[in-house]
Design a protein around this motif. Structure first.
Motif, PDB file in Angstrom:
ATOM      1  N   SER A  19     -46.487 -64.129 -12.743  1.00  0.00           N
ATOM      2  CA  SER A  19     -45.321 -63.259 -12.920  1.00  0.00           C
ATOM      3  C   SER A  19     -44.081 -64.088 -13.244  1.00  0.00           C
ATOM      4  N   LEU A  20     -43.245 -63.510 -14.085  1.00  0.00           N
ATOM      5  CA  LEU A  20     -42.035 -64.212 -14.543  1.00  0.00           C
ATOM      6  C   LEU A  20     -40.831 -63.279 -14.467  1.00  0.00           C
ATOM      7  N   ALA A  21     -39.687 -63.824 -14.117  1.00  0.00           N
ATOM      8  CA  ALA A  21     -38.443 -63.039 -14.156  1.00  0.00           C
ATOM      9  C   ALA A  21     -37.551 -63.609 -15.248  1.00  0.00           C
ATOM     10  N   ILE A  22     -37.017 -62.723 -16.085  1.00  0.00           N
ATOM     11  CA  ILE A  22     -36.020 -63.130 -17.071  1.00  0.00           C
ATOM     12  C   ILE A  22     -34.708 -62.531 -16.594  1.00  0.00           C
ATOM     13  N   VAL A  23     -33.830 -63.375 -16.071  1.00  0.00           N
ATOM     14  CA  VAL A  23     -32.703 -62.915 -15.264  1.00  0.00           C
ATOM     15  C   VAL A  23     -31.452 -63.701 -15.634  1.00  0.00           C
ATOM     16  N   ASN A  24     -30.290 -63.062 -15.492  1.00  0.00           N
ATOM     17  CA  ASN A  24     -29.039 -63.769 -15.788  1.00  0.00           C
ATOM     18  C   ASN A  24     -28.397 -64.372 -14.538  1.00  0.00           C
ATOM     19  N   GLY A  81     -42.310 -67.496 -11.646  1.00  0.00           N
ATOM     20  CA  GLY A  81     -41.453 -68.335 -12.485  1.00  0.00           C
ATOM     21  C   GLY A  81     -40.210 -67.576 -12.877  1.00  0.00           C
ATOM     22  N   VAL A  82     -39.181 -68.315 -13.289  1.00  0.00           N
ATOM     23  CA  VAL A  82     -37.947 -67.638 -13.726  1.00  0.00           C
ATOM     24  C   VAL A  82     -37.419 -68.303 -14.994  1.00  0.00           C
ATOM     25  N   ILE A  83     -36.950 -67.475 -15.926  1.00  0.00           N
ATOM     26  CA  ILE A  83     -36.262 -68.000 -17.106  1.00  0.00           C
ATOM     27  C   ILE A  83     -34.861 -67.392 -17.077  1.00  0.00           C
ATOM     28  N   TYR A  84     -33.861 -68.230 -16.925  1.00  0.00           N
ATOM     29  CA  TYR A  84     -32.484 -67.723 -16.881  1.00  0.00           C
ATOM     30  C   TYR A  84     -31.958 -67.494 -18.294  1.00  0.00           C
ATOM     31  N   THR A  85     -31.104 -66.469 -18.415  1.00  0.00           N
ATOM     32  CA  THR A  85     -30.592 -66.141 -19.747  1.00  0.00           C
ATOM     33  C   THR A  85     -29.260 -66.849 -20.072  1.00  0.00           C
ATOM     34  N   HIS A  86     -28.672 -67.524 -19.125  1.00  0.00           N
ATOM     35  CA  HIS A  86     -27.476 -68.361 -19.372  1.00  0.00           C
ATOM     36  C   HIS A  86     -26.365 -67.662 -20.160  1.00  0.00           C
ATOM     37  N   ALA A  87     -26.174 -66.378 -19.939  1.00  0.00           N
ATOM     38  CA  ALA A  87     -25.108 -65.662 -20.659  1.00  0.00           C
ATOM     39  C   ALA A  87     -23.765 -65.816 -19.959  1.00  0.00           C
ATOM     40  N   GLY A  88     -23.761 -66.345 -18.753  1.00  0.00           N
ATOM     41  CA  GLY A  88     -22.512 -66.402 -17.975  1.00  0.00           C
ATOM     42  C   GLY A  88     -22.244 -65.045 -17.340  1.00  0.00           C
ATOM     43  N   PRO A  89     -21.162 -64.951 -16.553  1.00  0.00           N
ATOM     44  CA  PRO A  89     -20.919 -63.683 -15.856  1.00  0.00           C
ATOM     45  C   PRO A  89     -20.573 -62.566 -16.830  1.00  0.00           C
ATOM     46  N   GLU A  90     -21.152 -61.394 -16.624  1.00  0.00           N
ATOM     47  CA  GLU A  90     -20.837 -60.224 -17.446  1.00  0.00           C
ATOM     48  C   GLU A  90     -20.188 -59.195 -16.526  1.00  0.00           C
ATOM     49  N   ILE A  91     -18.944 -58.856 -16.844  1.00  0.00           N
ATOM     50  CA  ILE A  91     -18.162 -57.986 -15.956  1.00  0.00           C
ATOM     51  C   ILE A  91     -18.131 -56.553 -16.485  1.00  0.00           C
ATOM     52  N   GLY A  92     -18.015 -56.390 -17.811  1.00  0.00           N
ATOM     53  CA  GLY A  92     -18.046 -55.048 -18.397  1.00  0.00           C
ATOM     54  C   GLY A  92     -19.312 -54.333 -17.926  1.00  0.00           C
ATOM     55  N   VAL A  93     -19.178 -53.058 -17.605  1.00  0.00           N
ATOM     56  CA  VAL A  93     -20.347 -52.348 -17.073  1.00  0.00           C
ATOM     57  C   VAL A  93     -21.459 -52.240 -18.128  1.00  0.00           C
ATOM     58  N   ALA A  94     -21.067 -52.110 -19.378  1.00  0.00           N
ATOM     59  CA  ALA A  94     -22.088 -52.043 -20.435  1.00  0.00           C
ATOM     60  C   ALA A  94     -22.620 -53.449 -20.721  1.00  0.00           C
ATOM     61  N   ALA A  95     -23.929 -53.571 -20.714  1.00  0.00           N
ATOM     62  CA  ALA A  95     -24.534 -54.878 -21.008  1.00  0.00           C
ATOM     63  C   ALA A  95     -24.392 -55.176 -22.494  1.00  0.00           C
ATOM     64  N   THR A  96     -23.839 -56.330 -22.821  1.00  0.00           N
ATOM     65  CA  THR A  96     -23.695 -56.715 -24.236  1.00  0.00           C
ATOM     66  C   THR A  96     -24.234 -58.127 -24.444  1.00  0.00           C
ATOM     67  N   LYS A  97     -23.461 -59.118 -23.961  1.00  0.00           N
ATOM     68  CA  LYS A  97     -23.920 -60.493 -24.221  1.00  0.00           C
ATOM     69  C   LYS A  97     -25.212 -60.800 -23.467  1.00  0.00           C
ATOM     70  N   THR A  98     -25.424 -60.134 -22.349  1.00  0.00           N
ATOM     71  CA  THR A  98     -26.663 -60.422 -21.624  1.00  0.00           C
ATOM     72  C   THR A  98     -27.867 -59.846 -22.370  1.00  0.00           C
ATOM     73  N   PHE A  99     -27.641 -58.756 -23.120  1.00  0.00           N
ATOM     74  CA  PHE A  99     -28.722 -58.182 -23.936  1.00  0.00           C
ATOM     75  C   PHE A  99     -29.141 -59.191 -25.008  1.00  0.00           C
ATOM     76  N   ILE A 100     -28.137 -59.766 -25.666  1.00  0.00           N
ATOM     77  CA  ILE A 100     -28.413 -60.742 -26.726  1.00  0.00           C
ATOM     78  C   ILE A 100     -29.126 -61.966 -26.137  1.00  0.00           C
ATOM     79  N   SER A 101     -28.722 -62.384 -24.958  1.00  0.00           N
ATOM     80  CA  SER A 101     -29.371 -63.540 -24.340  1.00  0.00           C
ATOM     81  C   SER A 101     -30.785 -63.207 -23.874  1.00  0.00           C
TER      82      SER A 101
END
Ligand code: AGP
Length: 606
Positions: A367-372, A384-404
């Motif tokens: 099992s793997l987690a893809i997490v920010n 296992g874990v793969i981080y998305t390295h998008a940095g903190p996302e504050i806006g409620v709508a996911a944007t940069k984390t989606f791209i990452s």
């Protein structure tokens, strides 16, 4: 959902708490409240509505003291009002607490306590907990809390003040996130790291069942009555990253950060010359044995996962199912030792995803987690874990984390393809070359964003939208529709364009714009046929297509161009105009796009 912050140290607690609440407001904004312990008393101030109402209420009236707790609420039980705002107290006012989560058996406890003479002043489930502690307070606060915890069922992150021990905060976690910020001569306890990151970058994440006693000098954690040690982690995000940096909204700032987030996510994870992908904590031997993949996620993360299905199947020949977490949790999915389970989640705290994995994890081969969010529950829960390295996302709508997330999933698809022997090094090299181009191409789209703002102005009054895509761009249609709903309150549906004649074509008229994600590629002609069918019925088309497509302007009222790239990679570019269109429509309608109504950044209750 809900943001909690507690502070104990030498500074004025109220200041630190209000600062922290501002950083946590994205988690809920129905009401807010604060309680500070001082000179044997606890002073509490609460207000319905956004945090600014509480700040106004506090102005002028001092709330002195160096230990306190604060809350920004996303209502579950009881409407957003002053009375239902946290903190809540017992009958004596000596026990004051904040709770994030749901106490499922609160009604029966409340009825029982009422019979014993307890008076309740709110409609919340939370208040019963203060009264349960009161019942046993003669045992001492810590024992009384432990006893009360045994009575409740459900989920909680709890912080508790007791007026007789004013320098102490007691915290308990079951299912909802809580993280301690370890400072020098001061400590924090919060739902999320940005609330204290300006003051300390040392974080200790509590686990389910943990109870922590926090004073300014010391933190001790027990689980099931036994002392436990939890690692203190260094947080790499900076406080500055969580500021607006001159942008009018976090959402726009975060969209503009997408080139950087994408780069940060892919860099260091490939060897272009060798045509090889490398993930830090993934066991490739385990991946080699996998015959099926199930990806589980919610919302935007689900859409990223859905795009990955097309790629992973194409590149590796391994069958992929994508599941909505809240559905798979109560279904009977077939998972065996040949199955790889993947969780995709920005926050790593989404309750549906966490709970789904509790049941499934042990059945799977890997099992793997893809997490920010580093250190979040899902990041610690799977093999296992793969981080998305998008940095903190504050806006409620996911944007940069989606791209990452997409960045990781593209790398993963290439990696799986190589492991399964379907892709050669040269194929992976080509994939890497495409991915490396993406940040620069996103920058080009962002440069042209005013054109999208103009289109947004034209359509801001429409009440319904339909989004269409085919193949790997179909999930982008789903995501485009979700973004529009969230940020502009316009009803929107995403469809696989091939489904159009199976129903949604009945909606075609001059009032429903149809957004087509239609870059040139193997399904392009099919999309043009769909567009023609709508035109024949006087429908309106907004098309997203590639720059070198010269014919689209013949068919569409408005065309948004994205740069040319290999066709599998178009979703990474098409996602950006989807986000910008929703953003500008929302802003032009006067909506607070960073905090749209009824939503919260991470969904920690079912
Ligand atoms: C995205 O804009 C939404 N706010 C929401 O759908 C979100 O993607 C979903 O709740 C999943 O969150 P997660 O990625 O933190 O698990």
């Amino acid at each position: 959902m809900c943001g909690i912050i507690g502070y104990t140290g030498n500074n004025e607690a109220a200041e630190r708490i209000i600062y922290g609440l501002k950083k946590l407001e994205y988690r809920g904004y129905d009401s807010a409240g604060i309680a500070v312990a001082d000179s044997g008393k606890i002073k509490r101030v609460r207000s319905a509505g956004k945090l600014e109402n509480l700040v106004k209420k506090l102005k002028g009236g001092s709330i002195p003291g160096t230990t306190g707790i604060g809350h920004t609420r996303w209502a579950t039980h009881g409407k957003p009002s002053d009375e239902n705002a946290h903190p809540h107290t017992d009958c004596t006012g000596m026990i004051t607490l904040i709770h994030n989560g749901i106490i499922e058996n609160y009604y029966e406890i409340r009825e029982e306590l009422k019979k014993k003479g307890h008076k309740f002043s709110s409609e919340t489930d939370t208040e019963v907990f203060a009264h349960l502690i009161e019942e046993k307070i003669s045992m001492g606060i810590e024992k009384a809390v432990a006893d009360a915890l045994k009575r409740i069922r459900g989920m909680y992150a709890m912080v508790i003040l007791y007026s007789k021990e004013p320098g102490k905060i007691i915290a308990a976690r079951q299912g909802s996130p809580l993280v301690l910020g370890i400072g020098k001569g001061e400590n924090y306890i919060a739902s999320d790291v940005p609330s204290f990151l300006k003051f300390t970058d040392k974080a200790l994440f509590l686990e389910d069942g943990d109870v922590a006693v926090v004073t300014k000098e010391k933190v001790s954690v027990t689980n099931g009555g036994k002392n436990v040690q939890r690692a203190v982690r260094d947080i790499k995000w900076t406080a500055k990253q969580a500021e607006k940096a001159g942008y009018p909204h976090f959402m726009l700032k975060e969209i503009n950060e997408e080139p950087q987030s994408f780069e940060d996510t892919i860099l260091g994870r490939f060897d272009e010359l060798k045509g090889r992908i490398e993930f830090e904590s993934v066991d490739d031997k385990k991946l080699a044995k996998i015959e099926r993949i199930k990806i589980v996620a919610c919302g935007t993360s689900y859409h990223a996962a859905y795009a990955a299905k097309y790629l992973v199947e194409k590149y590796s020949g391994v069958s992929v199912e994508v599941e909505v977490a809240s559905e798979i949790r109560y279904a009977n999915p077939v998972v065996d030792k040949k199955t790889l389970l993947v969780a995709v989640s920005q926050s790593g705290e989404t309750i549906d995803t966490i709970e789904a994995f509790k049941n499934l994890k042990t059945k799977a081969g890997y099992s793997l987690a893809i997490v920010n969010v580093v250190g979040s529950t899902l990041s610690r829960m799977l093999d296992g874990v793969i981080y998305t390295h998008a940095g903190p996302e504050i806006g409620v709508a996911a944007t940069k984390t989606f791209i990452s997330q997409l960045a990781v999933l593209y790398l993963f698809a290439l990696h799986m393809g190589k492991i399964k022997g379907v892709l050669k090094a040269k194929d992976v090299r080509r994939g890497i070359r495409n991915l490396r181009k993406v940040p620069g191409l996103i920058r080009l789209i962002l440069k042209d964003r005013e054109k999208i703002a103009k289109i947004a102005g034209k359509y801001k009054k429409n009440r319904d939208f339909l989004y269409y895509g085919r193949n790997i761009n179909y999930p982008m249609a789903l995501e485009g529709a979700l973004k529009l709903k969230e940020i502009s309150y316009i009803h929107a549906e995403g469809y696989a364009a091939g489904e159009m004649k199976h129903g949604p074509i009945a909606l075609v008229d001059d009032k429903v714009p149809n957004v087509f994600i239609a870059p040139q590629g193997k399904v392009y002609e099919k999309l043009i046929s769909n567009i023609q069918e709508i035109k024949a019925r006087s429908g309106t088309i907004i098309a997203v297509t590639n720059k070198s497509n010269k014919e689209m302007k013949k068919f569409a009222e408005d065309v948004i161009y994205i740069p040319d790239i290999d066709e599998d990679y178009y979703p990474l570019l098409a996602a950006i105009p989807m986000q910008l269109l929703a953003y500008y429509i929302g802003v032009k309608k006067g909506i607070d796009v960073d905090k749209p109504r009824n939503l919260a950044k991470s969904v920690t209750v079912e």
